[in-house]
Scaffold this motif. Sequence first.
Motif, PDB file in Angstrom:
ATOM      1  N   GLN A 210      27.875 103.040  -5.792  1.00  0.00           N
ATOM      2  CA  GLN A 210      28.202 101.905  -6.647  1.00  0.00           C
ATOM      3  C   GLN A 210      28.076 102.288  -8.124  1.00  0.00           C
ATOM      4  O   GLN A 210      28.923 101.908  -8.937  1.00  0.00           O
ATOM      5  CB  GLN A 210      27.304 100.707  -6.325  1.00  0.00           C
ATOM      6  CG  GLN A 210      27.717  99.457  -7.054  1.00  0.00           C
ATOM      7  CD  GLN A 210      26.895  98.251  -6.654  1.00  0.00           C
ATOM      8  OE1 GLN A 210      26.355  97.598  -7.521  1.00  0.00           O
ATOM      9  NE2 GLN A 210      26.792  97.962  -5.364  1.00  0.00           N
TER      10      GLN A 210
ATOM     11  N   ASP B  15      31.373  97.826  -2.474  1.00  0.00           N
ATOM     12  CA  ASP B  15      30.725  99.116  -2.284  1.00  0.00           C
ATOM     13  C   ASP B  15      30.940  99.622  -0.858  1.00  0.00           C
ATOM     14  O   ASP B  15      31.261 100.792  -0.643  1.00  0.00           O
ATOM     15  CB  ASP B  15      29.231  98.981  -2.594  1.00  0.00           C
ATOM     16  CG  ASP B  15      28.520 100.315  -2.656  1.00  0.00           C
ATOM     17  OD1 ASP B  15      29.062 101.247  -3.266  1.00  0.00           O
ATOM     18  OD2 ASP B  15      27.409 100.418  -2.104  1.00  0.00           O
TER      19      ASP B  15
ATOM     20  N   ARG C 237      33.012 103.072   0.092  1.00  0.00           N
ATOM     21  CA  ARG C 237      32.168 104.175   0.540  1.00  0.00           C
ATOM     22  C   ARG C 237      32.976 105.381   1.045  1.00  0.00           C
ATOM     23  O   ARG C 237      32.578 106.526   0.800  1.00  0.00           O
ATOM     24  CB  ARG C 237      31.190 103.688   1.605  1.00  0.00           C
ATOM     25  CG  ARG C 237      29.972 104.574   1.725  1.00  0.00           C
ATOM     26  CD  ARG C 237      28.843 103.923   2.502  1.00  0.00           C
ATOM     27  NE  ARG C 237      28.286 102.794   1.753  1.00  0.00           N
ATOM     28  CZ  ARG C 237      28.048 101.593   2.278  1.00  0.00           C
ATOM     29  NH1 ARG C 237      28.275 101.360   3.536  1.00  0.00           N
ATOM     30  NH2 ARG C 237      27.544 100.627   1.534  1.00  0.00           N
TER      31      ARG C 237
END
Length: 146
Positions: free
Chosen positions: A36, A26, A30
Amino acid sequence: MDERSHIDAFGVVLFEAARAWRQELDRRLRPLGLSQAKWRTIVNIHRAGEGITQKALAERLGIEGPTLVRLLDRLAEDGWIERRECPQDRRSKRVFLLERAKEAMRHIESVAAGLRQDLLGDLPPDELRICFQTLERVRRQAEDLE
């Protein structure tokens, strides 16, 4: 640790390892601007094949239908996916990735491959094979309990 302690801790370690792996992926994803929940949905649509039903997708993700509908609404609004009526059952919707998501999948797969290398690259192949076989067996046994 004795044998009983390993058995008692197995589930906790499995859960924590999976959580840590997802959190790092995650973090690395980003910059794509995907949460997520969103990247997991895109990955699952990709893996299942174009045109997965919303019901099947909710099952794959382990979430309730209404939660998935809200998530798919956001993905559709942002140009990641589109939903189409199922020709065989107009009550059912099928989900398809749009070009933006297909391009993102190439990045997701590259980032995921890098993370796998970072996390597993130093493990001896025999240990990794045994770990995989063990986890696969546990997964099958859990599914057989359903």
